[in-house]
Design a protein around this motif. Sequence first.
Motif, PDB file in Angstrom:
ATOM      1  N   THR A 175       8.136  12.866  -5.034  1.00  0.00           N
ATOM      2  CA  THR A 175       8.676  11.814  -5.903  1.00  0.00           C
ATOM      3  C   THR A 175       7.615  10.947  -6.586  1.00  0.00           C
ATOM      4  N   HIS A 176       6.373  11.001  -6.102  1.00  0.00           N
ATOM      5  CA  HIS A 176       5.347  10.071  -6.590  1.00  0.00           C
ATOM      6  C   HIS A 176       4.930  10.367  -8.031  1.00  0.00           C
ATOM      7  N   LEU A 177       4.692   9.317  -8.782  1.00  0.00           N
ATOM      8  CA  LEU A 177       4.140   9.378 -10.149  1.00  0.00           C
ATOM      9  C   LEU A 177       5.028  10.099 -11.155  1.00  0.00           C
ATOM     10  N   ASN A 178       6.314  10.194 -10.866  1.00  0.00           N
ATOM     11  CA  ASN A 178       7.183  10.801 -11.877  1.00  0.00           C
ATOM     12  C   ASN A 178       8.441   9.944 -12.090  1.00  0.00           C
ATOM     13  N   ASN A 179       9.383  10.483 -12.851  1.00  0.00           N
ATOM     14  CA  ASN A 179      10.539   9.667 -13.263  1.00  0.00           C
ATOM     15  C   ASN A 179      11.455   9.228 -12.128  1.00  0.00           C
ATOM     16  N   TRP A 180      11.304   9.833 -10.950  1.00  0.00           N
ATOM     17  CA  TRP A 180      12.065   9.375  -9.784  1.00  0.00           C
ATOM     18  C   TRP A 180      11.794   7.885  -9.557  1.00  0.00           C
ATOM     19  N   VAL A 181      10.486   7.523  -9.628  1.00  0.00           N
ATOM     20  CA  VAL A 181      10.102   6.129  -9.365  1.00  0.00           C
ATOM     21  C   VAL A 181      10.631   5.215 -10.484  1.00  0.00           C
ATOM     22  N   ILE A 182      10.678   5.735 -11.713  1.00  0.00           N
ATOM     23  CA  ILE A 182      11.205   4.920 -12.819  1.00  0.00           C
ATOM     24  C   ILE A 182      12.699   4.633 -12.554  1.00  0.00           C
ATOM     25  N   ALA A 183      13.407   5.648 -12.006  1.00  0.00           N
ATOM     26  CA  ALA A 183      14.827   5.423 -11.672  1.00  0.00           C
ATOM     27  C   ALA A 183      14.938   4.333 -10.607  1.00  0.00           C
ATOM     28  N   HIS A 184      14.110   4.440  -9.565  1.00  0.00           N
ATOM     29  CA  HIS A 184      14.130   3.448  -8.477  1.00  0.00           C
ATOM     30  C   HIS A 184      13.822   2.053  -9.035  1.00  0.00           C
ATOM     31  N   ALA A 185      12.832   1.983  -9.936  1.00  0.00           N
ATOM     32  CA  ALA A 185      12.434   0.684 -10.485  1.00  0.00           C
ATOM     33  C   ALA A 185      13.590   0.049 -11.254  1.00  0.00           C
ATOM     34  N   HIS A 186      14.282   0.841 -12.084  1.00  0.00           N
ATOM     35  CA  HIS A 186      15.417   0.280 -12.831  1.00  0.00           C
ATOM     36  C   HIS A 186      16.564  -0.101 -11.889  1.00  0.00           C
ATOM     37  N   MET A 187      16.747   0.716 -10.824  1.00  0.00           N
ATOM     38  CA  MET A 187      17.797   0.384  -9.861  1.00  0.00           C
ATOM     39  C   MET A 187      17.529  -0.973  -9.210  1.00  0.00           C
ATOM     40  N   GLY A 188      16.266  -1.196  -8.846  1.00  0.00           N
ATOM     41  CA  GLY A 188      15.926  -2.454  -8.166  1.00  0.00           C
ATOM     42  C   GLY A 188      15.952  -3.634  -9.130  1.00  0.00           C
ATOM     43  N   VAL A 189      15.215  -3.484 -10.237  1.00  0.00           N
ATOM     44  CA  VAL A 189      15.025  -4.650 -11.105  1.00  0.00           C
ATOM     45  C   VAL A 189      16.273  -4.929 -11.950  1.00  0.00           C
ATOM     46  N   LEU A 190      16.872  -3.870 -12.517  1.00  0.00           N
ATOM     47  CA  LEU A 190      18.076  -4.096 -13.328  1.00  0.00           C
ATOM     48  C   LEU A 190      19.341  -4.052 -12.466  1.00  0.00           C
ATOM     49  N   GLY A 191      19.513  -2.930 -11.702  1.00  0.00           N
ATOM     50  CA  GLY A 191      20.752  -2.760 -10.942  1.00  0.00           C
ATOM     51  C   GLY A 191      20.957  -3.891  -9.942  1.00  0.00           C
ATOM     52  N   PHE A 192      19.953  -4.155  -9.140  1.00  0.00           N
ATOM     53  CA  PHE A 192      20.088  -5.197  -8.102  1.00  0.00           C
ATOM     54  C   PHE A 192      19.816  -6.600  -8.679  1.00  0.00           C
ATOM     55  N   THR A 222       0.825  -1.222   0.000  1.00  0.00           N
ATOM     56  CA  THR A 222       0.000   0.000   0.000  1.00  0.00           C
ATOM     57  C   THR A 222       0.860   1.274   0.000  1.00  0.00           C
ATOM     58  N   HIS A 223       2.201   1.149   0.135  1.00  0.00           N
ATOM     59  CA  HIS A 223       3.005   2.378   0.022  1.00  0.00           C
ATOM     60  C   HIS A 223       2.967   2.940  -1.407  1.00  0.00           C
ATOM     61  N   HIS A 224       2.386   2.178  -2.332  1.00  0.00           N
ATOM     62  CA  HIS A 224       2.184   2.703  -3.697  1.00  0.00           C
ATOM     63  C   HIS A 224       0.886   3.513  -3.769  1.00  0.00           C
ATOM     64  N   LEU A 225       0.101   3.463  -2.694  1.00  0.00           N
ATOM     65  CA  LEU A 225      -1.249   4.048  -2.752  1.00  0.00           C
ATOM     66  C   LEU A 225      -1.451   5.093  -1.664  1.00  0.00           C
ATOM     67  N   LEU A 226      -0.356   5.757  -1.260  1.00  0.00           N
ATOM     68  CA  LEU A 226      -0.483   6.692  -0.134  1.00  0.00           C
ATOM     69  C   LEU A 226      -1.378   7.876  -0.490  1.00  0.00           C
ATOM     70  N   GLN A 227      -1.440   8.200  -1.790  1.00  0.00           N
ATOM     71  CA  GLN A 227      -2.232   9.382  -2.171  1.00  0.00           C
ATOM     72  C   GLN A 227      -3.576   8.979  -2.767  1.00  0.00           C
ATOM     73  N   THR A 228      -4.147   7.913  -2.200  1.00  0.00           N
ATOM     74  CA  THR A 228      -5.459   7.424  -2.664  1.00  0.00           C
ATOM     75  C   THR A 228      -6.337   7.226  -1.423  1.00  0.00           C
ATOM     76  N   PRO A 229      -7.639   6.945  -1.636  1.00  0.00           N
ATOM     77  CA  PRO A 229      -8.505   6.734  -0.448  1.00  0.00           C
ATOM     78  C   PRO A 229      -8.358   5.353   0.189  1.00  0.00           C
ATOM     79  N   ALA A 230      -7.181   4.756   0.169  1.00  0.00           N
ATOM     80  CA  ALA A 230      -6.982   3.471   0.874  1.00  0.00           C
ATOM     81  C   ALA A 230      -7.109   3.735   2.379  1.00  0.00           C
ATOM     82  N   PRO A 231      -7.523   2.719   3.186  1.00  0.00           N
ATOM     83  CA  PRO A 231      -7.697   2.955   4.625  1.00  0.00           C
ATOM     84  C   PRO A 231      -6.395   3.434   5.285  1.00  0.00           C
ATOM     85  N   THR A 232      -6.548   4.388   6.222  1.00  0.00           N
ATOM     86  CA  THR A 232      -5.361   4.981   6.853  1.00  0.00           C
ATOM     87  C   THR A 232      -4.543   3.928   7.593  1.00  0.00           C
ATOM     88  N   TRP A 233      -5.235   2.993   8.292  1.00  0.00           N
ATOM     89  CA  TRP A 233      -4.470   1.989   9.069  1.00  0.00           C
ATOM     90  C   TRP A 233      -3.556   1.180   8.153  1.00  0.00           C
TER      91      TRP A 233
END
Length: 457
Positions: free
Chosen positions: A330-347, A250-261
């Motif tokens: 950082t949400h919904l922009n190229n920052w996350v694309i950098a993180h994704a490539h770092m995790g999936v390709l880099g790591f 759910t850390h991908h959904l912090l800016q949505t109406p997901a339950p606060t808990w």
Amino acid sequence: MSLLKQEQHGTTKAFFLSSAVWLVVGTFLGFIDATHLAAPEMLGNIPWIVFGRLRPMHTNVVIFGFVGSALLGSSHYLVYTLLRTPLFSERLGKLSLWIWNLSIAAGTVTLSLGYTQSREYAEWIWSVDVGIMVALALMFFNLLQTARRRQENVLYVSNWYVFGGLVFTFFIYFFGNAMWEPSTGAITGMPDAILAWFYGHGVVGLFLTPLAVAVAYYVIPIVCRSPLYSHTLSLVGFWTILMIYTHIGTHHLLQTPAPTWLKVLAISGSLAMIIPVMTVLVNLWLTMRGRLGYVHADMGGKFVAAGLLWYVLTCVQGPLQALPVIQKVTHLNNWVIAHAHMGVLGFAGTIGLGGIYFIMPRITGRPIYSERLADVQYWLVLLGMTGFFGVLTAAGLIQGSGWLNGETVYRLLPQIHIYMVLRASIGLLLVGGGVIGLYNIFMSLYGVPARSREETL
Ligand code: HEM
Ligand code: HEM
């Protein structure tokens, strides 16, 4: 039935070759994707390669095809050596490999024809999902039967990660793709978003991460010629990853109406991820300390060590960007694309390549076809990944801070254009690395042995 012939390590070899092929296909698709973002008019409007279809083709091919196949191939080898027992059935292994590959190919073609379930990393349609699940079940059965016949009683931590990874992946794939809803592959409303991100983060956290960590735990002590620093610590890491990674999607959904808990649970869980990550890194670092020369001298060890370095960076960044105050930018922009490539390709991808280069000489009984080409690929991946990180992070910060100051999305596009051009250019390094890797891996596995080559000169 020659496709399924009973050759020792045949399954591992075929997985490695598949990974190399998918790397070329996947990076090429990524490159066309990047061209769309740098020059949207250039490729016209050809339906089967429009951005919306091509993007999931790229992501699924690289995740399941390239990284998945490399890590699964390595898993088949390391279970065999660590348990001192040949694989239960090479035929079954090859069958699972064919189903795996055909499903990935079918998923790619159907996406390009416009058939999609439209949930990130779960875009493939139901029939493709069935293929993936059957392949995973066959692999699990084969490895479990191998474990049941084992000559070695001690279950080294890599085995835990391989079996854990396969079981986790089977279940998250089933639930995350809502397999009981064949027509949509989804449930409805907010619960579906939560389910989709339980799955989305599970794919990287419970499929790629455990298998990559299994390979790192296998390769590093051998290249260092030193026992693992602590077995207890390695098992603490295994159980904490299982406890924590499962519920932070759910850390991908912090800016949505997901339950606060649920958001609070996801944020605190993301911070707690430091525990499983650090157990792996500290343990391997203390194993490597004073022996980095050995690591650098081994092609596989070198790739794995670089992958671990990207793991540190990805997992320092990850918990921070799970904090709402940082995600505002950082949400919904190229920052996350950098993180994704770092995790999936880099790591995970770099460790996958490390596994391939480390294991290949051991299953063919001869050196890698060309150490020099492998080294060129190493540098292309390292430079390409570092370039992606710099360019995409900068573009993301421009977008995020601009939006925060009230700028509209379209007015910022000219400002990030140069970064998109740079990303496409840097991507060519990775496509080139993929092509070199395919040639080298093919020749190492199936080419003329080095001795015969010398004799013919
Ligand atoms: C094997 C290496 C690669 C891996 C593992 C990989 C992985 C990924 C992943 C996981 C995403 C999804 C990112 C997200 O949604 O946050 C993605 C998106 C993307 N990748 Fe790659 N990638 C690789 C190579 C490349 C290459 C060589 C290029 C070419 C420049 C490229 C270009 C792109 C583009 C354009 C996107 C879509 C970005 C967007 O939606 O704004 N990738 N890739
Ligand atoms: C400590 C561990 C990690 C934490 C806490 C973490 C956290 C996060 C967060 C909060 C996001 C969402 C960012 C946003 O949308 O604003 C994200 C995205 C992502 N992470 Fe991580 N991450 C971690 C490690 C990893 C690793 C190891 C990988 C790869 C193996 C990975 C792959 C991805 C991908 C592919 C995305 C993009 C998802 C999308 O398409 O939107 N992460 N991560």
